[in-house]
Design a protein around this motif. Structure first.
Motif, PDB file in Angstrom:
ATOM      1  N   TRP A  20       0.849  -1.388   0.023  1.00 37.38           N
ATOM      2  CA  TRP A  20       0.120   0.007   0.002  1.00 37.38           C
ATOM      3  C   TRP A  20       0.751   1.326  -0.147  1.00 37.38           C
ATOM      4  N   LYS A  23       2.026   1.552  -3.521  1.00 38.57           N
ATOM      5  CA  LYS A  23       0.898   1.412  -4.502  1.00 38.57           C
ATOM      6  C   LYS A  23       1.426   0.404  -5.594  1.00 38.57           C
ATOM      7  N   THR A 393      -8.572  -4.125  -1.667  1.00 39.14           N
ATOM      8  CA  THR A 393      -7.285  -3.708  -0.898  1.00 39.14           C
ATOM      9  C   THR A 393      -7.486  -2.460  -0.253  1.00 39.14           C
ATOM     10  N   GLU A 394      -8.126  -1.443  -0.905  1.00 39.42           N
ATOM     11  CA  GLU A 394      -8.388  -0.119  -0.167  1.00 39.42           C
ATOM     12  C   GLU A 394      -9.273  -0.226   0.823  1.00 39.42           C
TER      13      GLU A 394
END
Length: 447
Positions: A20, A23, A393-394
């Motif tokens: 993350w 990214k 994921t987010e």
């Protein structure tokens, strides 16, 4: 934060590891044929050779253990220590009407998923097995559920209610739920970026066309109707699923062919759709090859699929109204099926939809968002590669950090006009070289 996402199908486990902070995708793969004599694994890590292997995986527990081993493999893996994973996101197909957004998984949440297992008997049991196996292997990290059905909880009762005895809804939860939620969320937000409009002002019809297929009507950024129903069987023609039929066929075949309800149900899900019409194919590439060879069953299958998509686009254009901004195609067939796209959108100029055949023929790459409408088309037509994993994921990161909100109150990283999907961009130059002129139709964020 390193996030692992798991998508457990009835006989497969798809996964991705995402960094993350940078990214970036560190690794991804799939275990297929779970529950059969031998399972297959394909694993890719950034900057390393691909791992292809076979092993017996009687259940999803063994499959996920194999995934963890692959992530840590000294030659092929992408992690030095499994403790680098700080959160896990799980795709859950059916959350009933209880969940309107992604959620932190607890024992109570799992119990709720088990209550609605009868609504998705092919999907939820596998999803839950995956959750339980991952929680056992990674007990000290956040596990989050990203639900296909949550996106559609904005539908009005006129769209989600069936004209059936009301007790069926009250006592048995019989209603339209809809699926492919993460895909619709991603592509709708990306379409807003390409249109240069706020997400909550964007009006779309999105066609997610893959082995499973559904359409979604989106008004002011939220789902107001969708083609899949209580289960993923209703709606568009699919690889082996029938889509819309006269419900009386079920009782008729039970009587006339002496079939049990379970046999009819299995036939509608596993022996129908493209497979039922052609007798041998579910993959649209095989159908396209058959069409090129003038195979009558392949021609019929393709024409029925085109016709069904056209009907839903027309119906949903009417539902969305005169402010329709764009038609969006996504998923494997939606992204690569140029014949299906041009067939579904032909002769729709009266609705303000005009496709450019030359642009459409070029737009066959998973790596580029493209605009295939004619320059004078009132309604834009986009091909947008979906990315359900980044949504998972987010949502997982935000839930773990305590910053998560329902999508109408939350801004995703991919809503930034300058967002670059590194996994997608990695393949773009090669595709541009293969398709001269593609660079001229790649959709750019509107100014």
């Amino acid at each position: 934060m390193i996030v692992l996402t798991l998508n457990c199908g009835s006989s497969s486990v798809k996964y991705q590891v995402y960094d993350w902070a940078n990214k970036d995708v560190l690794g991804n793969g799939v275990v297929e044929r779970v529950g059969q004599a031998m399972s297959d694994l394909e694993h890719k890590s950034k900057g390393k050779e691909e791992l292809v292997a076979k092993r017996a995986c009687p259940t999803h527990k063994e499959a996920i253990e194999w995934v963890m081993e692959s992530l840590l493999d000294a030659t092929y893996g992408c992690l030095a220590d499994i403790n680098q994973v700080k959160a896990v996101g799980h795709r859950i197909v059916h959350g009933g009407s209880v969940f309107t957004q992604s959620v932190l998984i607890t024992d109570d949440v799992i119990a709720q998923f088990k209550k609605v297992e009868p609504l998705a008997p092919l999907h939820n049991p596998a999803n839950i097995m995956g959750v339980e196996a991952a929680r056992a292997l990674l007990p000290n990290v956040s596990h989050c559920a990203i639900l296909d059905t949550a996106w559609h909880q904005t539908m009005p009762d006129t769209a989600f209610m069936y004209a059936l005895p009301h007790a069926w809804y009250e006592n048995n939860q019989v209603r339209r739920y809809g699926f492919h939620g993460s895909s619709f969320l991603y592509t709708s937000k990306r379409a807003a970026v390409l249109l240069g409009k706020p997400a909550n002002k964007t009006n779309l019809v999105i066609c997610h066309i893959g082995n499973g297929a559904s359409a979604c009507a989106i008004k002011n950024g939220v789902s107001i109707d969708t083609s899949m129903g209580m289960t993923p069987l209703e709606g568009l023609l699919m690889g082996s699923r029938s889509g819309d039929i006269d419900p009386a066929i079920i009782a008729y075949m039970a009587r006339e062919a002496n079939m049990t309800l379970e046999q009819v149900d299995s036939a509608l899900s596993k022996e129908s759709g493209i497979l039922g019409i052609t007798g041998r194919f579910t993959d649209r590439r095989d159908v396209e090859a058959g069409v090129a060879q003038h195979d009558p069953s392949c021609i019929l299958a393709q024409n029925i699929e085109i016709y069904r998509i056209k009907k839903y686009i027309g119906a949903y254009a009417a539902v969305v109204g005169p402010d329709l901004d764009a038609i969006v195609f996504t998923a494997g067939v939606g992204e690569f099926g140029s014949d299906i796209r041009v067939g579904a959108l032909s002769n729709m100029e009266h609705l303000g939809i005009k496709i450019d055949p030359a642009k459409n023929a070029l737009a066959m790459t998973r790596n580029a968002e493209t605009c295939i409408s004619a320059d004078d088309s009132k309604v834009k037509v986009f091909v947008i590669p979906t990315d359900e994993e980044i949504v998972m994921t987010e949502d997982t990161v935000a839930i773990s950090n305590g910053t998560y909100k329902v999508h109408t109150e939350y801004t995703y990283i991919f809503q930034d006009p300058n967002y670059v999907n590194k996994a997608r961009e990695a393949g773009l130059p090669k595709d541009l070289t293969k398709r001269p002129g593609l660079d001229k139709i790649i959709a750019k964020p509107a100014k």
